[in-house]
Every structure is written in structure tokens, then in C-alpha cells.
Design a protein around this motif. Structure first.
Motif, PDB file in Angstrom:
ATOM      1  N   SER A 140       0.829  -1.205   0.000  1.00 30.16           N
ATOM      2  CA  SER A 140       0.000   0.000   0.000  1.00 30.16           C
ATOM      3  C   SER A 140       0.866   1.259   0.000  1.00 30.16           C
ATOM      4  O   SER A 140       0.584   2.231  -0.710  1.00 30.16           O
ATOM      5  CB  SER A 140      -0.921  -0.006   1.217  1.00 30.16           C
ATOM      6  N   LEU A 141       1.949   1.235   0.784  1.00 31.77           N
ATOM      7  CA  LEU A 141       2.853   2.380   0.847  1.00 31.77           C
ATOM      8  C   LEU A 141       3.589   2.569  -0.477  1.00 31.77           C
ATOM      9  O   LEU A 141       3.837   3.704  -0.911  1.00 31.77           O
ATOM     10  CB  LEU A 141       3.854   2.182   1.990  1.00 31.77           C
ATOM     11  N   LEU A 142       3.908   1.468  -1.121  1.00 39.67           N
ATOM     12  CA  LEU A 142       4.531   1.533  -2.449  1.00 39.67           C
ATOM     13  C   LEU A 142       3.597   2.211  -3.449  1.00 39.67           C
ATOM     14  O   LEU A 142       4.001   3.114  -4.196  1.00 39.67           O
ATOM     15  CB  LEU A 142       4.853   0.120  -2.936  1.00 39.67           C
ATOM     16  N   ASP A 143       2.348   1.768  -3.458  1.00 42.14           N
ATOM     17  CA  ASP A 143       1.372   2.349  -4.383  1.00 42.14           C
ATOM     18  C   ASP A 143       1.163   3.830  -4.095  1.00 42.14           C
ATOM     19  O   ASP A 143       1.050   4.647  -5.017  1.00 42.14           O
ATOM     20  CB  ASP A 143       0.040   1.607  -4.279  1.00 42.14           C
ATOM     21  N   ASN A 144       1.118   4.188  -2.816  1.00 41.77           N
ATOM     22  CA  ASN A 144       0.944   5.583  -2.433  1.00 41.77           C
ATOM     23  C   ASN A 144       2.140   6.424  -2.878  1.00 41.77           C
ATOM     24  O   ASN A 144       1.983   7.543  -3.377  1.00 41.77           O
ATOM     25  CB  ASN A 144       0.766   5.693  -0.919  1.00 41.77           C
ATOM     26  N   THR A 145       3.344   5.869  -2.709  1.00 40.03           N
ATOM     27  CA  THR A 145       4.546   6.591  -3.121  1.00 40.03           C
ATOM     28  C   THR A 145       4.565   6.803  -4.622  1.00 40.03           C
ATOM     29  O   THR A 145       4.941   7.870  -5.111  1.00 40.03           O
ATOM     30  CB  THR A 145       5.808   5.812  -2.683  1.00 40.03           C
ATOM     31  N   GLU A 146       4.139   5.778  -5.358  1.00 30.05           N
ATOM     32  CA  GLU A 146       4.080   5.927  -6.812  1.00 30.05           C
ATOM     33  C   GLU A 146       3.092   7.023  -7.207  1.00 30.05           C
ATOM     34  O   GLU A 146       3.357   7.822  -8.115  1.00 30.05           O
ATOM     35  CB  GLU A 146       3.690   4.614  -7.480  1.00 30.05           C
ATOM     36  N   ARG A 147       1.952   7.076  -6.523  1.00 28.21           N
ATOM     37  CA  ARG A 147       0.973   8.128  -6.825  1.00 28.21           C
ATOM     38  C   ARG A 147       1.566   9.510  -6.587  1.00 28.21           C
ATOM     39  O   ARG A 147       1.282  10.459  -7.329  1.00 28.21           O
ATOM     40  CB  ARG A 147      -0.295   7.932  -5.981  1.00 28.21           C
ATOM     41  N   LEU A 148       2.402   9.631  -5.577  1.00 26.71           N
ATOM     42  CA  LEU A 148       3.041  10.924  -5.300  1.00 26.71           C
ATOM     43  C   LEU A 148       3.965  11.332  -6.454  1.00 26.71           C
ATOM     44  O   LEU A 148       4.092  12.516  -6.752  1.00 26.71           O
ATOM     45  CB  LEU A 148       3.841  10.849  -3.997  1.00 26.71           C
ATOM     46  N   THR A 149       4.603  10.363  -7.091  1.00 28.20           N
ATOM     47  CA  THR A 149       5.503  10.694  -8.211  1.00 28.20           C
ATOM     48  C   THR A 149       4.729  11.185  -9.429  1.00 28.20           C
ATOM     49  O   THR A 149       5.331  11.754 -10.352  1.00 28.20           O
ATOM     50  CB  THR A 149       6.359   9.477  -8.631  1.00 28.20           C
ATOM     51  N   LEU A 150       3.420  10.976  -9.440  1.00 25.07           N
ATOM     52  CA  LEU A 150       2.594  11.385 -10.581  1.00 25.07           C
ATOM     53  C   LEU A 150       1.844  12.690 -10.330  1.00 25.07           C
ATOM     54  O   LEU A 150       1.029  13.112 -11.161  1.00 25.07           O
ATOM     55  CB  LEU A 150       1.592  10.271 -10.917  1.00 25.07           C
ATOM     56  N   LEU A 151       2.132  13.333  -9.201  1.00 27.55           N
ATOM     57  CA  LEU A 151       1.483  14.610  -8.882  1.00 27.55           C
ATOM     58  C   LEU A 151       1.875  15.691  -9.882  1.00 27.55           C
ATOM     59  O   LEU A 151       2.947  15.633 -10.494  1.00 27.55           O
ATOM     60  CB  LEU A 151       1.881  15.066  -7.476  1.00 27.55           C
ATOM     61  N   ASP A 152       1.009  16.692 -10.023  1.00 27.93           N
ATOM     62  CA  ASP A 152       1.390  17.855 -10.824  1.00 27.93           C
ATOM     63  C   ASP A 152       2.499  18.601 -10.098  1.00 27.93           C
ATOM     64  O   ASP A 152       2.731  18.394  -8.901  1.00 27.93           O
ATOM     65  CB  ASP A 152       0.187  18.773 -11.067  1.00 27.93           C
ATOM     66  N   VAL A 153       3.179  19.470 -10.798  1.00 30.39           N
ATOM     67  CA  VAL A 153       4.388  20.083 -10.249  1.00 30.39           C
ATOM     68  C   VAL A 153       4.128  20.885  -8.979  1.00 30.39           C
ATOM     69  O   VAL A 153       4.919  20.826  -8.021  1.00 30.39           O
ATOM     70  CB  VAL A 153       5.084  20.965 -11.307  1.00 30.39           C
ATOM     71  N   ASP A 154       3.025  21.622  -8.928  1.00 27.58           N
ATOM     72  CA  ASP A 154       2.734  22.424  -7.733  1.00 27.58           C
ATOM     73  C   ASP A 154       2.500  21.537  -6.512  1.00 27.58           C
ATOM     74  O   ASP A 154       2.985  21.828  -5.411  1.00 27.58           O
ATOM     75  CB  ASP A 154       1.512  23.321  -7.973  1.00 27.58           C
ATOM     76  N   SER A 155       1.763  20.449  -6.715  1.00 25.17           N
ATOM     77  CA  SER A 155       1.498  19.531  -5.606  1.00 25.17           C
ATOM     78  C   SER A 155       2.772  18.816  -5.182  1.00 25.17           C
ATOM     79  O   SER A 155       2.996  18.573  -3.988  1.00 25.17           O
ATOM     80  CB  SER A 155       0.442  18.505  -6.023  1.00 25.17           C
ATOM     81  N   LEU A 156       3.615  18.492  -6.155  1.00 23.03           N
ATOM     82  CA  LEU A 156       4.871  17.819  -5.859  1.00 23.03           C
ATOM     83  C   LEU A 156       5.783  18.712  -5.018  1.00 23.03           C
ATOM     84  O   LEU A 156       6.385  18.265  -4.034  1.00 23.03           O
ATOM     85  CB  LEU A 156       5.574  17.430  -7.159  1.00 23.03           C
ATOM     86  N   LEU A 157       5.858  19.992  -5.377  1.00 22.29           N
ATOM     87  CA  LEU A 157       6.717  20.923  -4.659  1.00 22.29           C
ATOM     88  C   LEU A 157       6.194  21.224  -3.253  1.00 22.29           C
ATOM     89  O   LEU A 157       6.967  21.611  -2.373  1.00 22.29           O
ATOM     90  CB  LEU A 157       6.854  22.231  -5.452  1.00 22.29           C
ATOM     91  N   ALA A 158       4.897  21.019  -3.046  1.00 18.11           N
ATOM     92  CA  ALA A 158       4.302  21.275  -1.725  1.00 18.11           C
ATOM     93  C   ALA A 158       4.334  20.042  -0.830  1.00 18.11           C
ATOM     94  O   ALA A 158       3.938  20.109   0.331  1.00 18.11           O
ATOM     95  CB  ALA A 158       2.857  21.750  -1.893  1.00 18.11           C
ATOM     96  N   LEU A 159       4.834  18.942  -1.351  1.00 17.98           N
ATOM     97  CA  LEU A 159       4.826  17.675  -0.638  1.00 17.98           C
ATOM     98  C   LEU A 159       5.747  17.696   0.585  1.00 17.98           C
ATOM     99  O   LEU A 159       6.862  18.213   0.523  1.00 17.98           O
ATOM    100  CB  LEU A 159       5.270  16.561  -1.597  1.00 17.98           C
ATOM    101  N   ASP A 160       5.291  17.125   1.681  1.00 16.38           N
ATOM    102  CA  ASP A 160       6.108  16.978   2.886  1.00 16.38           C
ATOM    103  C   ASP A 160       6.874  15.662   2.760  1.00 16.38           C
ATOM    104  O   ASP A 160       6.417  14.611   3.231  1.00 16.38           O
ATOM    105  CB  ASP A 160       5.226  16.980   4.135  1.00 16.38           C
TER     106      ASP A 160
END
Length: 283
Positions: free
Chosen positions: A136-156
Motif C-alpha cells: 500500500s505504501l509503495l502504491d501511495n509513493t508511486e501516486r506521489l511521483t505522478l502529482l502535478d508540479v505544484d502539488s509535488l513541490l508542496a509535498l512533505d
């Protein structure tokens, strides 16, 4: 719930420089003392980066002593940012987005590193419930890599890494305990538990490192010839110029290609299946 496809991640975490925009040659800070061409500020292109994003001295990096360049591995983060996050638009075509692209690359590199470790942790775990959690954590991490640039830059990223590290640490203990053989040789394990962090230049050929906790340990120029590192956790270990000739790393855990690229070895060195023998190694 089905487990995450490990083959998919093994493929996605391989570098494909031809699909990138030379991001590692621009986004990163360079120091000539660490084996790079010259001192370079983050966001400044390397002097050897060409207009088509290839390196003008790529085939002679070793001969020129550029160990920093030969060792670096983005784990596929470069092509992910170039082709997915920014849709194939490079920083020269769209200079206004250059800084965002470089910052996104630094974050993506961390996420891909987590994918690398989690993929291995998933394959090593034996408890069904824990495997489901890691998947589940793997799948969640992969989803984070597919975020748009603004969401990616705001990621904790730090908060997410904390979640990942819990599973990596637990998996490490599970694997290492199998190799420490505590019941048959308890005295050996008492010594192993006294963690030493600096083995700079140390001769470790007669040291039993099976199941050793070598996380973050300095092994620069250490002599590890013929050493059995089965079950040893090498996450974050500094292996620059360590001699792994004839060593057995087949069942070592959390070793990356970037770490391996900084070492010395030969055809008798045994490696984990996911890693490739560096071209600079002796026969």
C-alpha cells in the motif's frame, strides 16, 4: 489486495538518460573535490552538458577522474520529471519553469529512492499483514511521483520518509536476525550490537559482517575482499573506494547502484540480482 508488481518498479527505477534533460547535470550542486568537473552551483549547467542534453565527456569520465559523475544514479527520477511531470518540455524551451523543474527533480529523486527500498522490503518480508502495508505504501509513493508540479513541490517529503523508514527498519531487523545466528553464537552478536560508524580504510577481511547493521556507516577505502555480507544492511553506507573483490553481496540489503558504482570489485564479486557490475571493475 494484490501485491505491487515488483518487475514494474525494477524497470521504472532504471535510468534512461536519453529521455531526460540532463537534470542531474544542472539541478545538483557540484564540488570538484568530490569527483566532479568543477565547483558548480545548483541550477547552473555543467560545463560538459551539450545542447542536446548529452555529456561531451561521457565516454571518458573514469579516465578524467570524474568519480562523482560515474557514481550518480537518479533511479529513473530524471525521465519521470522530464516526460511525466513536465510533459516533455525541457528547461531550455521553457526557462520560466526551469527552477520548478530542478526542485521537482530533487524531490522525485527522493521518492524514487523510497520506491527502490520499499520494493526490496516487499520482497524480503514474510508476514502477510506487513507485506500488505508495504504494498500500500509503495502504491501511495508511486501516486506521489505522478502529482502535478505544484502539488509535488508542496509535498512533505520528510513526513512520508518517516513512514517508509519504519518499514525499512523493521525489515532490516527481520533479515539481519536470520544471519546473526544468535542462539548458536551469542558472543558474536553482542559484539555486532556495538555499532561502530567509522571504518575508514579498515581491514575487514576477517570480520564477520553477516547480518551486520551498516546503515550510514563510513566504509571509505575499507578492505572487504572476500567478505560475506549476507544479510548486511547497507542503506546509506559510504562505500567509496571500498574493495569488494570476491565479496558476497548477493543477499545484502538496501544497496543501490550508486553506492556500488563508487567501489572496487572484480568478476568474483557476487551481487544482488537488481544491480549491475560496474564497467570500471577489474576482471
Amino acid at each position: 489486495m494484490t501485491y505491487t508488481n515488483q518487475y514494474k518498479f525494477n524497470k521504472e527505477l532504471k535510468i534512461e538518460c536519453e529521455k531526460c534533460f540532463g537534470l542531474c547535470c544542472v539541478a545538483l550542486y557540484f564540488s570538484s573535490s568530490e569527483g566532479f568537473p568543477t565547483n558548480k552551483n545548483a541550477g547552473e549547467p555543467c560545463i560538459n552538458l551539450q545542447s542536446d542534453f548529452t555529456c561531451s565527456v561521457h565516454n571518458n569520465l573514469r579516465n578524467k577522474g570524474l568519480k562523482g559523475c560515474t557514481a550518480y544514479d537518479c533511479l529513473g527520477a530524471g525521465q519521470k520529471v522530464a516526460q511525466i511531470t513536465f510533459g516533455g518540455h525541457d528547461w531550455r524551451q521553457a526557462p520560466e519553469s526551469a527552477n520548478q523543474m530542478f526542485e521537482a527533480f530533487l524531490i522525485m529523486r527522493q521518492l524514487h529512492e523510497m520506491l527502490w527500498y520499499l520494493t526490496q522490503a516487499l520482497s524480503l518480508q514474510t508476514d502477510h499483514g506487513t507485506k500488505v502495508e508495504i504494498s500500500s505504501l509503495l502504491d501511495n509513493t508511486e501516486r506521489l511521483t505522478l502529482l502535478d508540479v505544484d502539488s509535488l513541490l508542496a509535498l512533505d517529503v520528510a513526513a512520508h520518509r518517516t513512514k517508509v523508514n519504519i518499514h525499512l527498519k523493521n525489515t532490516s531487523e527481520l533479515v539481519r536476525s536470520k544471519f546473526r545466528n544468535e542462539k548458536n553464537n551469542p558472543s558474536r552478536n553482542r559484539k555486532a550490537n556495538l555499532r561502530r560508524l567509522d571504518y575508514f580504510g579498515a581491514d575487514l577481511r576477517k570480520t564477520d559482517l553477516r547480518g551486520a547493521d551498516l546503515r550510514g556507516v563510513c566504509l571509505i577505502a575499507a578492505d572487504l575482499k572476500g567478505v560475506d555480507l549476507s544479510g548486511a544492511d547497507l542503506i546509506g553506507a559510504d562505500l567509496r573506494d571500498a574493495d569488494l573483490s570476491g565479496a558476497n553481496l548477493t543477499n545484502s540489503i538496501f544497496l543501490t547502484q550508486a553506492q556500488l558504482n563508487t567501489t572496487k570489485g572484480n568478476s568474483h564479486t557476487k551481487l544482488p540480482m537488481m544491480l549491475e557490475r560496474p564497467n570500471c571493475w577489474s576482471k
